[in-house]
Design a protein around this motif. Sequence first.
Motif, mmCIF file in Angstrom:
data_model
loop_
_atom_site.group_PDB
_atom_site.id
_atom_site.type_symbol
_atom_site.label_atom_id
_atom_site.label_comp_id
_atom_site.label_asym_id
_atom_site.label_seq_id
_atom_site.Cartn_x
_atom_site.Cartn_y
_atom_site.Cartn_z
ATOM 1 N N ARG A 71 8.505 -15.266 -16.179
ATOM 2 C CA ARG A 71 9.642 -15.852 -15.181
ATOM 3 C C ARG A 71 9.005 -16.865 -14.665
ATOM 4 N NH1 ARG A 71 10.230 -15.024 -9.819
ATOM 5 N NH2 ARG A 71 12.304 -14.350 -9.029
ATOM 6 N N ALA A 72 7.839 -17.110 -14.231
ATOM 7 C CA ALA A 72 7.349 -18.415 -13.726
ATOM 8 C C ALA A 72 7.463 -19.640 -14.721
ATOM 9 C CB ALA A 72 5.943 -18.244 -13.426
ATOM 10 N N HIS A 73 7.288 -19.318 -15.892
ATOM 11 C CA HIS A 73 7.616 -20.268 -16.951
ATOM 12 C C HIS A 73 9.073 -20.838 -17.053
ATOM 13 C CE1 HIS A 73 7.183 -21.707 -21.379
ATOM 14 N NE2 HIS A 73 6.904 -22.820 -20.465
ATOM 15 N N PHE A 74 9.963 -19.851 -17.097
ATOM 16 C CA PHE A 74 11.352 -20.229 -16.915
ATOM 17 C C PHE A 74 11.717 -20.950 -15.732
ATOM 18 C CE2 PHE A 74 15.358 -19.003 -15.383
ATOM 19 C CZ PHE A 74 16.349 -19.555 -16.415
ATOM 20 N N PHE A 75 11.257 -20.480 -14.723
ATOM 21 C CA PHE A 75 11.553 -21.101 -13.323
ATOM 22 C C PHE A 75 11.130 -22.561 -13.364
ATOM 23 C CE2 PHE A 75 13.339 -17.061 -12.042
ATOM 24 C CZ PHE A 75 14.402 -17.454 -11.522
ATOM 25 N N GLY A 76 9.882 -22.589 -13.801
ATOM 26 C CA GLY A 76 9.234 -24.038 -13.845
ATOM 27 C C GLY A 76 10.234 -25.143 -14.857
ATOM 28 N N ALA A 77 10.489 -24.502 -15.862
ATOM 29 C CA ALA A 77 11.567 -25.135 -16.735
ATOM 30 C C ALA A 77 12.688 -25.493 -16.161
ATOM 31 C CB ALA A 77 11.528 -24.431 -18.208
ATOM 32 N N ALA A 78 13.380 -24.738 -15.178
ATOM 33 C CA ALA A 78 14.685 -24.814 -14.719
ATOM 34 C C ALA A 78 14.282 -25.793 -13.544
ATOM 35 C CB ALA A 78 15.061 -23.644 -13.980
ATOM 36 N N ALA A 139 0.904 -31.435 -11.708
ATOM 37 C CA ALA A 139 2.223 -32.212 -11.777
ATOM 38 C C ALA A 139 3.183 -31.128 -11.631
ATOM 39 C CB ALA A 139 2.493 -32.955 -13.206
ATOM 40 N N LEU A 140 3.100 -29.855 -12.453
ATOM 41 C CA LEU A 140 3.760 -28.583 -12.214
ATOM 42 C C LEU A 140 3.871 -28.198 -10.746
ATOM 43 C CD1 LEU A 140 5.644 -26.197 -13.212
ATOM 44 C CD2 LEU A 140 3.488 -24.935 -13.756
ATOM 45 N N VAL A 155 4.596 -20.778 -5.156
ATOM 46 C CA VAL A 155 3.973 -21.505 -6.111
ATOM 47 C C VAL A 155 2.728 -20.832 -6.901
ATOM 48 C CG1 VAL A 155 2.712 -23.462 -6.937
ATOM 49 C CG2 VAL A 155 4.909 -23.776 -5.258
ATOM 50 N N ALA A 156 1.962 -20.200 -5.979
ATOM 51 C CA ALA A 156 0.999 -19.566 -6.473
ATOM 52 C C ALA A 156 1.225 -18.261 -7.225
ATOM 53 C CB ALA A 156 0.176 -19.060 -5.297
ATOM 54 N N ALA A 157 2.293 -17.701 -6.813
ATOM 55 C CA ALA A 157 2.756 -16.439 -7.614
ATOM 56 C C ALA A 157 3.371 -16.734 -8.863
ATOM 57 C CB ALA A 157 3.889 -15.795 -6.761
ATOM 58 N N SER A 158 4.180 -17.848 -8.816
ATOM 59 C CA SER A 158 4.646 -18.549 -10.210
ATOM 60 C C SER A 158 3.805 -19.005 -11.263
ATOM 61 C CB SER A 158 5.830 -19.544 -9.627
ATOM 62 O OG SER A 158 6.806 -19.192 -9.084
ATOM 63 N N THR A 159 2.628 -19.506 -10.773
ATOM 64 C CA THR A 159 1.649 -20.354 -11.551
ATOM 65 C C THR A 159 0.565 -19.292 -11.875
ATOM 66 O OG1 THR A 159 0.579 -21.296 -9.871
ATOM 67 C CG2 THR A 159 2.592 -22.574 -10.891
ATOM 68 N N GLY A 160 0.400 -18.183 -11.109
ATOM 69 C CA GLY A 160 -0.643 -17.516 -11.208
ATOM 70 C C GLY A 160 -2.192 -18.135 -10.788
ATOM 71 N N VAL A 161 -2.065 -18.745 -9.712
ATOM 72 C CA VAL A 161 -3.094 -19.454 -9.127
ATOM 73 C C VAL A 161 -3.292 -18.974 -7.741
ATOM 74 C CG1 VAL A 161 -3.526 -21.163 -10.481
ATOM 75 C CG2 VAL A 161 -2.165 -21.599 -8.466
ATOM 76 N N THR A 162 -4.538 -19.215 -7.205
ATOM 77 C CA THR A 162 -4.482 -18.864 -5.520
ATOM 78 C C THR A 162 -3.690 -19.690 -4.563
ATOM 79 O OG1 THR A 162 -6.332 -20.121 -5.094
ATOM 80 C CG2 THR A 162 -6.744 -17.678 -5.887
#
Length: 186
Positions: A71-78, A139-140, A155-162
């Motif tokens: 999901r995070a990858h998709f919304f990042g692409a969007a 950049a993301l 952003v943390a939830a979408s990218t998997g970082v804290t």
Amino acid sequence: MSDVTQMLVAVGKGEAGAAEDLLPIVYEELRKHARVRIAREPAGQTLQPTALVHEAWLRLVEAGDHQWMNRAHFFGAAAEAMRRILIESARRKARLKRGGNFERVEFDEAQLAAASPDEKILLIDEALEKLREQDPEKALIVVLKFFVGLTNQEVAASTGVTERTVERHWAYAKVWLYQTIRENQG
């Protein structure tokens, strides 16, 4: 695996009707991101959130490369598709403003201050592309925070970082972008 992730995998496999099934599931969230992004645009922006979502969707689906990992990858692409659409709109307006002959020019600080909102977007985009070459993760984060309007938590939830990592990368990226824009001017 969530419903969205399962649909993304199905789209990636090229399953018939998968893209049509995915759109209703992600549409409202894409519209939310588009509304936030359009609200941050300078006055005179003629693109509406619905049109931005539709154009971004077409780019995502028609691109042929539908390999979204989650999901995070998709919304990042969007978000990236929306950002590029807005940049293209700014370039088109700047080109029309100058009689259609858009040329790269050097800016000094006074020129940046006097730059139109569309020109500032182009300067930011140019610096962001340089940051993407150097550090795609930062950049993301800029794209998700600045162009989509996500919070640090989102952003943390979408990218998997804290969240702390998002804060540090965001702070670094802002300074880096500012310095790069200034260096390009002078």
